[in-house]
Write an enzyme that holds these catalytic residues in place. Structure first.
Site, PDB file in Angstrom:
ATOM      1  N   GLY A 292      -5.703  -2.313  18.833  1.00 51.40           N
ATOM      2  CA  GLY A 292      -6.910  -2.301  18.014  1.00 51.40           C
ATOM      3  C   GLY A 292      -6.801  -3.368  16.939  1.00 51.40           C
ATOM      4  N   CYS A 361     -17.282   4.826  -8.704  1.00 48.26           N
ATOM      5  CA  CYS A 361     -16.848   5.606  -9.861  1.00 48.26           C
ATOM      6  C   CYS A 361     -15.563   6.327  -9.525  1.00 48.26           C
ATOM      7  CB  CYS A 361     -17.940   6.591 -10.245  1.00 48.26           C
ATOM      8  SG  CYS A 361     -19.370   5.711 -10.835  1.00 48.26           S
TER       9      CYS A 361
HETATM   10  N1  LLP Z   1      -3.956   4.091  20.679  1.00 54.97           N
HETATM   11  C1  LLP Z   1      -3.833   5.229  19.981  1.00 54.97           C
HETATM   12  C2  LLP Z   1      -3.636   6.486  20.701  1.00 54.97           C
HETATM   13  C3  LLP Z   1      -3.900   5.227  18.591  1.00 54.97           C
HETATM   14  O1  LLP Z   1      -3.744   6.354  17.903  1.00 54.97           O
HETATM   15  C4  LLP Z   1      -4.137   4.003  17.909  1.00 54.97           C
HETATM   16  C5  LLP Z   1      -4.272   3.972  16.462  1.00 54.97           C
HETATM   17  C6  LLP Z   1      -4.274   2.831  18.674  1.00 54.97           C
HETATM   18  C7  LLP Z   1      -4.168   2.918  20.061  1.00 54.97           C
HETATM   19  C8  LLP Z   1      -4.533   1.484  18.063  1.00 54.97           C
HETATM   20  O2  LLP Z   1      -3.494   1.100  17.221  1.00 54.97           O
HETATM   21  P1  LLP Z   1      -3.492  -0.365  16.545  1.00 54.97           P
HETATM   22  O3  LLP Z   1      -3.243  -1.389  17.632  1.00 54.97           O
HETATM   23  O4  LLP Z   1      -4.803  -0.557  15.905  1.00 54.97           O
HETATM   24  O5  LLP Z   1      -2.374  -0.287  15.526  1.00 54.97           O
HETATM   25  N2  LLP Z   1      -6.500   3.684   9.842  1.00 54.97           N
HETATM   26  C9  LLP Z   1      -5.161   3.135   9.905  1.00 54.97           C
HETATM   27  C10 LLP Z   1      -4.708   2.938  11.314  1.00 54.97           C
HETATM   28  C11 LLP Z   1      -4.735   4.219  12.132  1.00 54.97           C
HETATM   29  C12 LLP Z   1      -4.309   3.974  13.550  1.00 54.97           C
HETATM   30  C13 LLP Z   1      -4.533   5.186  14.367  1.00 54.97           C
HETATM   31  N3  LLP Z   1      -4.254   5.030  15.755  1.00 54.97           N
HETATM   32  C14 LLP Z   1      -5.134   1.812   9.155  1.00 54.97           C
HETATM   33  O6  LLP Z   1      -6.123   1.433   8.542  1.00 54.97           O
HETATM   34  O7  LLP Z   1      -4.093   1.154   9.108  1.00 54.97           O
END
Ligand code: LLP
Length: 433
Positions: A292, A361
């Site tokens: 992602g 705020c």
């Molecule tokens: N697959 C699964 C099952 C996941 O739980 C996630 C991310 C991904 C793929 C993608 O991971 P990436 O390549 O984006 O690291 N909100 C947090 C990140 C939460 C990620 C949750 N799962 C942030 O802003 O850093």
């Protein structure tokens, strides 16, 4: 200067993103504005596919749409031959609205509702990643009631600590996600599947965390998964043909972050998976990855208009912008760090160190602590880099602020992909008089 992809500085000292001046974008679309370098996203998508294609393995790269879900980005994924990972009816709806083939969509979630499972079933998704025993029973009864069989993966929590921020680690043993690998839960789920004929088990899934900079965590996860595939083959007579290792590759939020190119990381993951499976006399399964952040984060830049300023002598100077934790809650949530510049005066030397505050705020509504900048004046355009992942997707309407507009730029042309919310949008859910 800290610029990614097709961002440049023009001779008049203005930030130019993919051939379009940031100041022109702000003028045309208003601020805050999230600007994506479209070619950079496409390049990252290709960077994932290329080593997998070259490996000769069966594979799928599923873009984790939680990082940034919109019809436009789902279309890019489709055009670049990626699959999609969705975690809710809303993300699924967006993917389907973008025309993504449901046979290339994988559905996640640790508490999928009956409505979400039904939506996925009716659409005919490629795989449901079953997270727990409750879902196993629910999905089976829903599928059986429709006379359907579905392909599933079991989400496994492989107990790998990918040396990451505690709040964004999903793969450690103490996690709300998945079947625990160490207490017999996977074997138990596999045994139960004998009585769940509507569910066809194709493989296991693990996601070891976020902002991962080396292959080691994936190597440990691949080893543990291969061990489990071998055990299921030997003890339960079950052959699994798919392995999903999730996402998690890190990106360069700041100049201190040192990242390996995606191609090198993916090749390393391919090697480690091959080694783990061949060591146990097994064929390498179809390999799925779910990136992602590393696909969209660096491609995104948020443009804000600078407004007020508060100087506390000997303590700190706050410079406030027209957005904040509503469009980027990552500092407030994780202490995330970002780099920034004054987009209309890129060539000027830094003169002061200031902290960038939002307009909500709430004292915790900060975007950056201590960033060196030329003296920021009201009306300047502040560019915050690497805001393409988990910013818009985690945006809120706190204080009834409108969510920003999002544009894609490519070869000197910009197109609006998400319009800015209006004041009327903000009251559209209010009922009664
Ligand atoms: N697959 C699964 C099952 C996941 O739980 C996630 C991310 C991904 C793929 C993608 O991971 P990436 O390549 O984006 O690291 N909100 C947090 C990140 C939460 C990620 C949750 N799962 C942030 O802003 O850093």
């Amino acid at each position: 200067m800290f610029l990614h992809g097709n961002s440049r500085i023009d001779p008049t000292g203005q930030l130019v993103i993919a051939g379009v001046r940031a100041s022109d974008l702000a003028e045309r679309y208003g601020t805050p504005l999230i600007v994506y370098d479209e070619e950079l996203i496409r390049g990252r998508m290709r960077a994932y596919r290329q080593p997998l294609e070259a490996s000769g393995l069966a594979y799928a790269v599923a873009y984790a749409s939680k990082a940034f879900s919109s019809i436009a980005v789902c279309r890019l994924a489709k055009e670049e031959g990626l699959w999609l990972d969705v975690v809710s009816a809303g993300e699924l709806h967006t993917a389907l609205a973008a025309g993504v083939d449901p046979a290339r969509i994988v559905m996640h979630g640790n508490n999928k509702t009956e409505e979400e499972l039904l939506y996925g079933l009716r659409a005919g998704l490629a795989y449901f990643v079953v997270d727990n025993f409750h879902e196993l029973g629910l999905l089976h009864s829903l599928a059986a009631a429709q006379g359907r069989e579905v392909d599933i993966l079991l989400r496994v929590s492989p107990g790998v600590d990918a040396h990451t921020h505690e709040f964004i680690t999903t793969g450690k043993q103490d996690s709300k996600f998945g079947f625990d690998l160490f207490s017999g839960q996977v074997e138990q789920a596999v045994a139960l599947l004998k009585d769940h004929p509507a569910l066809n088990l194709r493989g296991l899934h693990s996601h070891i965390g976020s902002q991962i900079f080396d292959v080691e965590g994936f190597r440990v996860a691949a080893e543990r998964m291969a061990e489990m595939y071998a055990r299921l083959r030997d003890e339960a007579g079950v052959t699994l043909s798919v392995l999903n290792l999730g996402g998690g590759l890190g990106i360069r939020y700041t100049r201190e972050d040192m990242v390996a190119p995606i191609e090198a990381m993916v090749s390393g993951i391919v090697d480690t998976v091959r080694t783990s499976f061949s060591a146990r006399g097994m064929e390498t399964p179809m390999l799925m990855l779910e990136p992602g952040r590393s696909v969209v984060a660096e491609a995104g830049t948020t443009l804000y208009r600078v407004g007020s300023r508060k100087e506390i002598p000997g303590v700190r100077t706050y410079v406030a912008v027209d957005g904040g934790m509503t469009d980027n809650p990552r500092l407030a949530l994780y202490g995330a760090r970002y780099e920034a510049s004054i987009a209309n005066r890129m060539a000027e030397p830094d003169e002061e160190t200031v902290s960038i505050a939002g307009k909500c705020c709430e004292s915790g509504d900060m975007l950056i602590w201590d960033v060196p900048l030329p003296k920021a004046r009201a009306g300047d355009l502040l560019a915050v880099y690497c805001t393409g992942a988990y910013n818009y997707s985690m945006a809120s309407n706190y204080n009834r602020l409108a969510r920003p507009a999002v544009v894609f730029v490519r070869d000197g042309a910009a197109r609006l992909v998400l319009r800015r919310e209006t004041l009327d949008d903000l009251v559209r859910l209010d009922v009664g008089d």
